[in-house]
Enzyme design. Sequence first.
Site, PDB file in Angstrom:
ATOM      1  N   HIS A 191       5.050  -5.957   2.408  1.00  0.00           N
ATOM      2  CA  HIS A 191       4.731  -6.520   3.724  1.00  0.00           C
ATOM      3  C   HIS A 191       5.949  -7.202   4.365  1.00  0.00           C
ATOM      4  CE1 HIS A 191       2.355  -8.358   6.874  1.00  0.00           C
ATOM      5  NE2 HIS A 191       2.723  -9.557   6.496  1.00  0.00           N
TER       6      HIS A 191
ATOM      7  N   GLY B  25       0.627  -7.148  -0.205  1.00  0.00           N
ATOM      8  CA  GLY B  25       1.602  -7.683  -1.152  1.00  0.00           C
ATOM      9  C   GLY B  25       2.831  -8.213  -0.421  1.00  0.00           C
TER      10      GLY B  25
ATOM     11  N   GLY C 262       5.839  -8.072  -1.407  1.00  0.00           N
ATOM     12  CA  GLY C 262       7.001  -7.193  -1.555  1.00  0.00           C
ATOM     13  C   GLY C 262       7.127  -6.200  -0.420  1.00  0.00           C
TER      14      GLY C 262
ATOM     15  N   ASP D 251       0.511   0.599   1.228  1.00  0.00           N
ATOM     16  CA  ASP D 251       1.304   1.586   1.960  1.00  0.00           C
ATOM     17  C   ASP D 251       0.393   2.627   2.626  1.00  0.00           C
ATOM     18  OD1 ASP D 251       4.440   2.540   1.861  1.00  0.00           O
ATOM     19  OD2 ASP D 251       3.032   4.179   2.195  1.00  0.00           O
TER      20      ASP D 251
ATOM     21  N   CYS E  95      -4.442  -9.193   6.949  1.00  0.00           N
ATOM     22  CA  CYS E  95      -5.198  -8.741   5.770  1.00  0.00           C
ATOM     23  C   CYS E  95      -4.684  -9.485   4.550  1.00  0.00           C
ATOM     24  CB  CYS E  95      -5.029  -7.235   5.617  1.00  0.00           C
ATOM     25  SG  CYS E  95      -5.542  -6.616   4.025  1.00  0.00           S
TER      26      CYS E  95
ATOM     27  N   TYR F 249       3.546   0.461   9.318  1.00  0.00           N
ATOM     28  CA  TYR F 249       2.507   1.480   9.507  1.00  0.00           C
ATOM     29  C   TYR F 249       3.180   2.831   9.320  1.00  0.00           C
ATOM     30  CZ  TYR F 249      -0.268  -2.311  11.628  1.00  0.00           C
ATOM     31  OH  TYR F 249      -0.958  -3.473  11.874  1.00  0.00           O
TER      32      TYR F 249
ATOM     33  N   GLY G 278       0.203  -2.512  -2.739  1.00  0.00           N
ATOM     34  CA  GLY G 278      -0.348  -1.154  -2.712  1.00  0.00           C
ATOM     35  C   GLY G 278      -1.013  -0.754  -1.405  1.00  0.00           C
TER      36      GLY G 278
HETATM   37  C1  LIG Z   1      -5.869  -2.918   5.520  1.00  0.00           C
HETATM   38  C2  LIG Z   1      -4.462  -3.143   5.969  1.00  0.00           C
HETATM   39  C3  LIG Z   1      -4.169  -4.220   6.804  1.00  0.00           C
HETATM   40  C4  LIG Z   1      -2.864  -4.441   7.225  1.00  0.00           C
HETATM   41  N1  LIG Z   1      -2.610  -5.512   8.038  1.00  0.00           N
HETATM   42  C5  LIG Z   1      -1.324  -5.758   8.423  1.00  0.00           C
HETATM   43  C6  LIG Z   1      -1.003  -6.895   9.215  1.00  0.00           C
HETATM   44  O1  LIG Z   1      -1.860  -7.690   9.586  1.00  0.00           O
HETATM   45  N2  LIG Z   1       0.292  -7.084   9.563  1.00  0.00           N
HETATM   46  C7  LIG Z   1       1.285  -6.241   9.162  1.00  0.00           C
HETATM   47  O2  LIG Z   1       2.457  -6.472   9.487  1.00  0.00           O
HETATM   48  N3  LIG Z   1       1.000  -5.164   8.402  1.00  0.00           N
HETATM   49  C8  LIG Z   1      -0.265  -4.911   8.021  1.00  0.00           C
HETATM   50  N4  LIG Z   1      -0.525  -3.829   7.224  1.00  0.00           N
HETATM   51  C9  LIG Z   1       0.596  -2.985   6.781  1.00  0.00           C
HETATM   52  C10 LIG Z   1       1.284  -3.597   5.572  1.00  0.00           C
HETATM   53  O3  LIG Z   1       2.132  -4.651   5.994  1.00  0.00           O
HETATM   54  C11 LIG Z   1       2.123  -2.530   4.862  1.00  0.00           C
HETATM   55  O4  LIG Z   1       1.282  -1.532   4.379  1.00  0.00           O
HETATM   56  C12 LIG Z   1       2.947  -3.142   3.729  1.00  0.00           C
HETATM   57  O5  LIG Z   1       3.951  -2.231   3.358  1.00  0.00           O
HETATM   58  C13 LIG Z   1       2.088  -3.465   2.535  1.00  0.00           C
HETATM   59  O6  LIG Z   1       2.807  -4.075   1.523  1.00  0.00           O
HETATM   60  P1  LIG Z   1       2.259  -3.952   0.019  1.00  0.00           P
HETATM   61  O7  LIG Z   1       3.196  -4.660  -0.873  1.00  0.00           O
HETATM   62  O8  LIG Z   1       0.819  -4.318   0.007  1.00  0.00           O
HETATM   63  O9  LIG Z   1       2.301  -2.372  -0.169  1.00  0.00           O
HETATM   64  P2  LIG Z   1       2.967  -1.381  -1.263  1.00  0.00           P
HETATM   65  O10 LIG Z   1       2.197  -0.129  -1.105  1.00  0.00           O
HETATM   66  O11 LIG Z   1       2.974  -2.038  -2.597  1.00  0.00           O
HETATM   67  O12 LIG Z   1       4.421  -1.225  -0.740  1.00  0.00           O
HETATM   68  C14 LIG Z   1       4.744  -0.701   0.535  1.00  0.00           C
HETATM   69  C15 LIG Z   1       6.196  -0.219   0.541  1.00  0.00           C
HETATM   70  O13 LIG Z   1       7.065  -1.279   0.146  1.00  0.00           O
HETATM   71  C16 LIG Z   1       7.734  -0.953  -1.075  1.00  0.00           C
HETATM   72  N5  LIG Z   1       7.730  -2.136  -1.928  1.00  0.00           N
HETATM   73  C17 LIG Z   1       6.643  -2.832  -2.350  1.00  0.00           C
HETATM   74  N6  LIG Z   1       7.034  -3.872  -3.098  1.00  0.00           N
HETATM   75  C18 LIG Z   1       8.372  -3.826  -3.168  1.00  0.00           C
HETATM   76  C19 LIG Z   1       9.340  -4.632  -3.824  1.00  0.00           C
HETATM   77  N7  LIG Z   1       8.983  -5.684  -4.560  1.00  0.00           N
HETATM   78  N8  LIG Z   1      10.649  -4.289  -3.721  1.00  0.00           N
HETATM   79  C20 LIG Z   1      11.017  -3.202  -2.981  1.00  0.00           C
HETATM   80  N9  LIG Z   1      10.144  -2.416  -2.334  1.00  0.00           N
HETATM   81  C21 LIG Z   1       8.827  -2.718  -2.429  1.00  0.00           C
HETATM   82  C22 LIG Z   1       6.919   0.164  -1.675  1.00  0.00           C
HETATM   83  O14 LIG Z   1       7.703   0.936  -2.594  1.00  0.00           O
HETATM   84  C23 LIG Z   1       6.487   0.915  -0.446  1.00  0.00           C
HETATM   85  O15 LIG Z   1       7.547   1.693   0.043  1.00  0.00           O
HETATM   86  C24 LIG Z   1      -1.829  -3.574   6.804  1.00  0.00           C
HETATM   87  C25 LIG Z   1      -2.114  -2.504   5.964  1.00  0.00           C
HETATM   88  C26 LIG Z   1      -3.417  -2.275   5.549  1.00  0.00           C
HETATM   89  C27 LIG Z   1      -3.709  -1.120   4.659  1.00  0.00           C
END
Ligand SMILES: Cc1cc2nc3c(=O)[nH]c(=O)nc-3n(C[C@H](O)[C@H](O)[C@H](O)COP(=O)(O)OP(=O)(O)OC[C@H]3O[C@@H](n4cnc5c(N)ncnc54)[C@H](O)[C@@H]3O)c2cc1C
Length: 534
Positions: free
Chosen positions: A189, A185, A187, A120, A181, A481, A118
């Site tokens: 990331h 997740g 998925g 995104d 961070c 990002y 989560g």
């Molecule tokens: C505080 C913070 C720190 C961060 N630090 C870094 C860092 O150090 N390095 C870096 O590279 N990035 C960093 N990011 C960016 C981060 O990698 C992206 O926001 C990433 O998309 C987050 O993945 P998520 O699963 O947590 O997010 P989500 O919001 O769950 O998903 C992001 C996107 O991926 C899709 N998705 C998620 N899970 C799946 C799945 N299982 N199958 C298909 N699609 C899926 C979602 O639909 C959405 O489009 C950071 C972001 C934040 C907010």
Amino acid sequence: MKIQTPYSFLNHIIVVTFLLVLNTGQYLSLNTNNTDIDFLHCLIRNSDDPDSISRVIYSPNNSSYISVLQFSLNNLRFTSPTTPKPRFIVTPVHESQIQTLVYCSKKHGLEIRTRSGGHDFEGLSYVSQLPFVILDLKNLKSVTVDIQTATAWVQAGATLGELYYGIAQKSRNLGFPGGVCYALGLGGHVSGGGYGTMRRKYGLAADNVIDAQFINVHGKIVDRKSMGEDLFWAIRGGGGSSFGIILSWKIKLVPVPETVTIFAVDRTLEQNLTKIIHKWQYVAPKIDKDLDIRVLMFSVVNPSTGNRTIRATFDTLFLGGIDRLLTLMQVEFPELGLTREDCTEMSWIEAVVIGSGFTNGEPSEILLNRTALPKNSFKGKSDFATTPISEDGFEGIWRFYNDQIEAGMALLVLTPYGGKMDEISGSAIPFPHRLGTLYMIEYVVGWDGNETSPHISWIISLYNYMTSYVSNSPRRAYLNYIDLDLGVGKNYAEAKDTWGSSYFNNNFNRLVKVKTMVDPSNFFKHEQSIPRWF
Ligand SMILES: Cc1cc2nc3c(=O)[nH]c(=O)nc-3n(C[C@H](O)[C@H](O)[C@H](O)COP(=O)(O)OP(=O)(O)OC[C@H]3O[C@@H](n4cnc5c(N)ncnc54)[C@H](O)[C@@H]3O)c2cc1C
Ligand SMILES: *[C@@H]1O[C@H](CO)[C@@H](O)[C@H](O)[C@H]1NC(C)=O
Ligand SMILES: *[C@@H]1O[C@H](CO)[C@@H](O)[C@H](O)[C@H]1NC(C)=O
Ligand SMILES: *[C@@H]1O[C@H](CO)[C@@H](O)[C@H](O)[C@H]1NC(C)=O
Ligand SMILES: *[C@@H]1O[C@H](CO)[C@@H](O)[C@H](O)[C@H]1NC(C)=O
Ligand SMILES: *[C@@H]1O[C@H](CO)[C@@H](O)[C@H](O)[C@H]1NC(C)=O
Ligand SMILES: *[C@@H]1O[C@H](CO)[C@@H](O)[C@H](O)[C@H]1NC(C)=O
């Protein structure tokens, strides 16, 4: 390149949402239409275990709907009363429940937004302008580490913290080059690339994926072999959400030494920061691969003068002991004035805990608590520097940070490339920013409350100022990002002229080819998902 102005985009959203609210109330009230009831029945009827699936479906009628929605929601910008809400949230405990969900969502015309951690930047995993359901993978988070082969299977709903902790429980000599961070997740990331403090030695998280389990638009579970190399290529950096649902990754673990060294040294403008940063650009991307020196810049009030200044933290992980680090720094970067007292030796997992923002000494179990850090509202953007920025160029950035109103919660992060990042071909995976990139720039502005107000225009003016200092044609950006200001073009040509080239450069066409092949009906989509050819 045409860049749609963000205000026109935001206004569009606000107007659309407002009209929908006035006309039907369908996004904001408990009003249930027939589609919802039919959809619910479809899920129950098509499930092997109706009781089990009904325990993981939340509609706005359920009292825990809001808390489930907010659990993995990390940008409070998308909690305002006008943000569209899902018709349902489904939190499967078994993969077959996802297959049922794909079948019923297609049948009843609900969009699926898949959410892992989560994080995104634009809330795309939990906000849509069309009627939608959130597939929340928080219950699918197993981590299975195999020390013998130095590999692991990790489910998409696991966080980086759960993975790092799981590895450290089994070995002090293995790690994984994922993000900083801990609550991200797997998925989102990994499917967006994923960089962390070991990228100069081992590349991106996505560079270290060797197999995957995936659910396609037909609801079928496939692995690397049965999905084929094109799709397997696309989901490692092209974003999973354009293609289907990632269930789990098989990853290659990497060696880490028993002892690593960290330091976080602060310098302000009064301490020659501009000169030091200028020099940093020549050093950090070229220095030994074991050494990662990121720069995090803030605007702070100097307590002795009461005036604002810029403070930069040179935040470092070194894959080795203090003595070798000091020698390296003495030779390559004496301007920083690093001393032995600035450095601390520890295990890799201890460095992960501190890198995540926890204080020294916090037990590594904290990595399992994904809600341990506070949340806020934020807007982020990215750039890539391919030539060093002049001292004058930096002085211009400082002027933006002296604006007292917005600068308080603004952060600028410079992340050096080089090393392994230069050695991997720009087409090995969809992430194209390799040889020739000096460093990535991340701009973030945060604020309390969930209104957008002036913060967004502040970050846009800084981004505009940077135009002449960073990569151009295309001006590059990092998919993880994600930034809707780059455009929300729906068709191939619009997307390629704007965000498509920024995130993927020459890899965009191959992504379009894969999309056209695996999801010809464009079921998996969002504001910047990969389009089909036509
Ligand atoms: C505080 C913070 C720190 C961060 N630090 C870094 C860092 O150090 N390095 C870096 O590279 N990035 C960093 N990011 C960016 C981060 O990698 C992206 O926001 C990433 O998309 C987050 O993945 P998520 O699963 O947590 O997010 P989500 O919001 O769950 O998903 C992001 C996107 O991926 C899709 N998705 C998620 N899970 C799946 C799945 N299982 N199958 C298909 N699609 C899926 C979602 O639909 C959405 O489009 C950071 C972001 C934040 C907010
Ligand atoms: C939500 O409410 C419905 C109807 O009352 C119920 O069947 C379902 O089990 C509830 N979901 C959860 C997760 O409790
Ligand atoms: C929610 O509750 C209302 C009122 O009881 C009911 O009419 C509706 O069918 C319920 N919706 C769902 C999805 O269960
Ligand atoms: C968002 O703001 C509204 C008021 O504008 C408030 O009612 C709501 O609780 C806020 N949401 C969060 C999660 O802070
Ligand atoms: C800043 O640099 C000047 C010379 O370039 C030097 O004389 C001075 O000592 C430096 N100041 C600090 C705080 O390092
Ligand atoms: C603080 O800022 C004011 C206004 O810019 C300036 O006049 C003053 O000299 C500054 N004070 C110090 C100690 O730098
Ligand atoms: C996680 O951290 C939060 C914030 O410190 C705390 O309130 C919560 O109780 C913790 N959860 C667990 C399971 O430890």
